[in-house]
Design a protein around this motif. Sequence first.
Motif, mmCIF file in Angstrom:
data_model
loop_
_atom_site.group_PDB
_atom_site.id
_atom_site.type_symbol
_atom_site.label_atom_id
_atom_site.label_comp_id
_atom_site.label_asym_id
_atom_site.label_seq_id
_atom_site.Cartn_x
_atom_site.Cartn_y
_atom_site.Cartn_z
ATOM 1 N N ALA A 139 49.685 47.879 36.407
ATOM 2 C CA ALA A 139 48.757 48.995 36.194
ATOM 3 C C ALA A 139 48.166 48.861 34.800
ATOM 4 N N TYR A 140 46.862 48.999 34.721
ATOM 5 C CA TYR A 140 46.173 48.869 33.451
ATOM 6 C C TYR A 140 46.088 50.239 32.795
ATOM 7 N N LEU A 141 46.984 50.485 31.834
ATOM 8 C CA LEU A 141 47.022 51.766 31.142
ATOM 9 C C LEU A 141 45.868 51.895 30.164
ATOM 10 N N THR A 142 45.345 50.767 29.737
ATOM 11 C CA THR A 142 44.099 50.724 28.964
ATOM 12 C C THR A 142 42.980 50.577 29.987
ATOM 13 N N ASP A 143 41.961 51.403 29.884
ATOM 14 C CA ASP A 143 40.846 51.317 30.829
ATOM 15 C C ASP A 143 40.051 50.031 30.562
ATOM 16 N N PRO A 144 40.025 49.111 31.542
ATOM 17 C CA PRO A 144 39.301 47.851 31.342
ATOM 18 C C PRO A 144 37.812 48.036 31.038
ATOM 19 N N ARG A 145 37.247 49.185 31.387
ATOM 20 C CA ARG A 145 35.825 49.431 31.116
ATOM 21 C C ARG A 145 35.585 49.754 29.653
ATOM 22 N N SER A 146 36.644 50.205 28.937
ATOM 23 C CA SER A 146 36.453 50.584 27.540
ATOM 24 C C SER A 146 36.990 49.545 26.557
ATOM 25 N N GLU A 147 37.817 48.628 27.044
ATOM 26 C CA GLU A 147 38.365 47.568 26.182
ATOM 27 C C GLU A 147 38.234 46.235 26.912
ATOM 28 N N ARG A 148 37.307 45.411 26.475
ATOM 29 C CA ARG A 148 37.066 44.125 27.137
ATOM 30 C C ARG A 148 38.089 43.056 26.755
ATOM 31 N N MET A 149 38.749 43.209 25.615
ATOM 32 C CA MET A 149 39.735 42.225 25.162
ATOM 33 C C MET A 149 41.046 42.428 25.930
ATOM 34 N N LYS A 150 41.280 41.567 26.912
ATOM 35 C CA LYS A 150 42.466 41.697 27.766
ATOM 36 C C LYS A 150 43.763 41.587 26.970
ATOM 37 N N THR A 151 43.740 40.877 25.868
ATOM 38 C CA THR A 151 44.945 40.735 25.041
ATOM 39 C C THR A 151 45.331 42.042 24.354
ATOM 40 N N ARG A 152 44.463 43.048 24.432
ATOM 41 C CA ARG A 152 44.763 44.358 23.840
ATOM 42 C C ARG A 152 45.163 45.407 24.880
ATOM 43 N N TRP A 153 45.053 45.048 26.163
ATOM 44 C CA TRP A 153 45.371 46.010 27.214
ATOM 45 C C TRP A 153 46.861 46.343 27.228
ATOM 46 N N ARG A 154 47.159 47.626 27.400
ATOM 47 C CA ARG A 154 48.528 48.076 27.683
ATOM 48 C C ARG A 154 48.688 47.989 29.196
ATOM 49 N N ILE A 155 49.680 47.214 29.626
ATOM 50 C CA ILE A 155 49.868 46.938 31.048
ATOM 51 C C ILE A 155 51.297 47.280 31.448
ATOM 52 N N GLU A 156 51.408 47.992 32.554
ATOM 53 C CA GLU A 156 52.726 48.317 33.085
ATOM 54 C C GLU A 156 52.977 47.460 34.321
ATOM 55 N N LEU A 157 54.041 46.677 34.294
ATOM 56 C CA LEU A 157 54.480 45.933 35.473
ATOM 57 C C LEU A 157 55.410 46.830 36.267
ATOM 58 N N ALA A 158 55.313 46.772 37.583
ATOM 59 C CA ALA A 158 56.190 47.553 38.455
ATOM 60 C C ALA A 158 56.478 46.749 39.715
ATOM 61 N N ILE A 159 57.769 46.557 40.009
ATOM 62 C CA ILE A 159 58.184 45.839 41.217
ATOM 63 C C ILE A 159 59.194 46.726 41.944
#
Length: 166
Positions: A139-159
């Motif tokens: 889940a992309y907790l950082t909105d990809p539309r507002s932050e283009r730098m993927k290395t800055r995205w807060r991402i939650e993994l869930a399995i």
Amino acid sequence: MEILDGPSVEVRPDRHCAGIRVVTPFRGMFAVRDELMEELYDRLGERGVDFGPTFFRLHVIDMAGAMDVEVGVVTEKPVEGDGRISPGVLPAGRYATLTYVNHGRRANRALIEWAREQGLTFDCVEDPAGDRFGCRYEAYLTDPRSERMKTRWRIELAIRLADASS
């Protein structure tokens, strides 16, 4: 990789969602994800659908072959499909989770190793097409539309875990 939260086990309820599901080779998969995000946002925007976080769900994983993936968003209620977008549910259950920034492969490895150390089993079956997961997503907790730098995205993994609650 910077771990922001977890790893831990969380109990989650069913959550409505809408997404576009495709089969694509592992190589180039993230470019496909990015294209599908744009398409999903445009289509839902045209229909006036409100939505929450974006996710990238891995239904079947075969890193040497085809990946069955879905780009979706969480919605408050079911969304009517349109032939391209399908309504769905991120299913309830116990999930192994980890939130991170940067280096998705390392984060996935860290979560999987932690789960094994804890004696946890994923809701996953081997299939001729690859490893078929009951529910595995980021889940992309950082909105990809507002932050283009993927290395800055807060991402939650869930399995999702394989147990009586799944």
